[in-house]
Motif scaffolding. Structure first.
Motif: not given
Length: 442
Positions: A312-317
């Motif tokens: 989810x963190x990588x998706x936000x990035x």
């Protein structure tokens, strides 16, 4: 090209050999240089033209024996502010284990330089001194691990002083990292030849939307900008965008500029799929635990929940990256193609996008396209030259450690070159010049 050193000493027949030193025309030198076992981009008509653009006087010179050219050089005369000097970079092209040829040719070069008004003549032979494994250990003698002491002796006996077996980055590259491509026939074999970590990096780059393409002169400003950022970060000299444009002008199709870009929409889709798959996995585990909890299920849920949070963190990035544009340059490299080797000469990367492993993908694509698959007129090329490393293998804190470890990941070997030699032609002027440099702190 194998790792075994070139150099086939001519037997002593007892007959006096007759040599003739000449200024060659462009066609004569090109034909000789391209056929030489020591051929390299520094000793080409193309590089001679580039040096002329930079204000040097350049001659093609050679030594004939029985009418056949046996040695040759791109001979540059530099008109420096304090004194004129001459140089032969990555040359001359000559069998340095042929005692008589070396003696006659190097002395003739010195006489030619003196006529040019040079204070000294510098050469840097392109004949291997010793071959080592990727961690700097000498290979067996049968694979080129024995030092070519005969070459050193022959050059010194011609009156040239050896600059020493130095380590560190130098103006003429003394330590190189190379990979033998002879037995590699397709991409699968190429990937398998790398370390596991490098294989992972290449696959990772592709999964994150990184693509590699060649760029033309119209996009060299992008290449130069990345190169400049890297130069400033690593504290090395940046040659400027004009240099790369001139290089492209002189070398034409032999110079290839490659750009790695992040396709942000593709990266976003990839991260979305990853997050969705992990969300479904976590939901399924939670449902199973609701029915009957076990230690194994709880441990698995904790692990996958952690993976989901990271996804989810990588998706936000990725969502933020899309806002910056469709294609984002992440790394760039320049290659020089030749009949015997492909040279990885310049490169740069954007520090912000280091986690995309774009530089590793560029290396893989270059080896695949230019060596394995080959391009006209060269076809399959047997040697990939990663070019310079600093020759320091035992210091984990060395500034060149990152470069070394990056190249080691592709499982090549180290080539130790003999380094620089100088013939002082005007000793009084040379000593005065050295004193002036010392006083000026240069």
């Amino acid at each position: 090209m194998s790792r075994k050193q070139s150099g086939n000493p001519r037997p002593n027949t007892g007959h006096m050999r007759k040599f003739s030193f000449e200024v060659l025309n462009e066609q004569e030198f090109r034909a000789f240089a391209e056929a030489s076992p020591q051929s390299n981009f520094q000793q080409t008509v193309e590089m001679a033209n580039l040096r002329r653009m930079h204000g040097m006087d350049v001659d093609f010179v050679g030594m004939r024996e029985d009418g056949e050219i046996k040695a040759g050089a791109v001979f540059a005369t530099h008109h420096a502010p304090m004194a004129t000097f001459c140089s032969v970079i990555s040359g001359p092209l000559c069998d340095y284990d042929d005692d008589e040829l070396v003696a006659e040719f190097l002395r003739a070069l010195a006489r030619f330089a003196k006529k040019k008004g040079a204070v000294h003549l510098d050469i840097a032979p392109n004949q291997r001194y010793r071959v080592r494994d990727d961690h700097g250990e000498a290979l067996p003698e049968s694979e080129g691990g024995a030092p070519d002491k005969r070459m050193i002796r022959n050059i010194e006996q011609a009156g040239y002083e050896h600059g020493g077996f130095v380590r560190g980055y130098t103006s003429t590259v003394r330590w190189r990292f190379a990979k033998d491509m002879t037995e590699i026939g397709d991409e699968s074999e190429l990937l398998k030849s790398y370390s596991k970590r490098t294989q992972w990096s290449i696959k990772r780059a592709r999964s994150m939307g990184v693509h590699v393409r060649e760029i033309g002169v119209d996009e060299l400003d992008t290449f130069a900008r990345i190169e400049q950022q890297t130069a400033e970060r690593r504290h090395f000299e940046f040659r400027g965008p004009q240099y790369f444009k001139q290089f492209a002008q002189c070398f034409g199709e032999r110079a290839r500029f490659v750009l790695a870009e992040i396709d942000t929409a593709e990266y976003q889709r990839s991260m979305q799929r990853k997050a969705d798959d992990l969300r479904a996995l976590v939901d399924g585990l939670e449902a199973k635990i609701a029915q009957r909890e076990t230690t194994k299920l709880r441990r698995r849920l904790n692990e996958e929940s952690s993976n989901l949070a990271a996804a989810n963190k990588r998706l936000a990035e990725a969502n933020e990256l899309v806002e910056k544009g469709d294609l984002i340059p992440a790394a760039a490299s320049m290659f020089v193609l030749g009949p015997r080797e492909v040279v990885y000469l310049f490169s740069g990367s954007v520090e912000e996008y280091k986690p995309f492993y774009a530089s590793a993908l560029i290396q893989h694509e270059a080896m695949l396209r230019y060596c394995v698959q080959g391009v006209e007129p060269f076809g399959h090329v047997n040697l990939y030259d990663f070019y310079g490393i600093d020759g320091i293998f035992d210091d984990p804190d060395d500034e060149g450690r990152g470069v070394l470890e990056f190249k080691q990941g592709f499982n090549g070997y180290v080539v130790e070159m003999p380094g620089d030699f100088m013939k002082v032609l005007r000793p009084v002027t040379y000593r005065a010049q050295r004193l002036a440099h010392k006083l000026l702190g240069r």
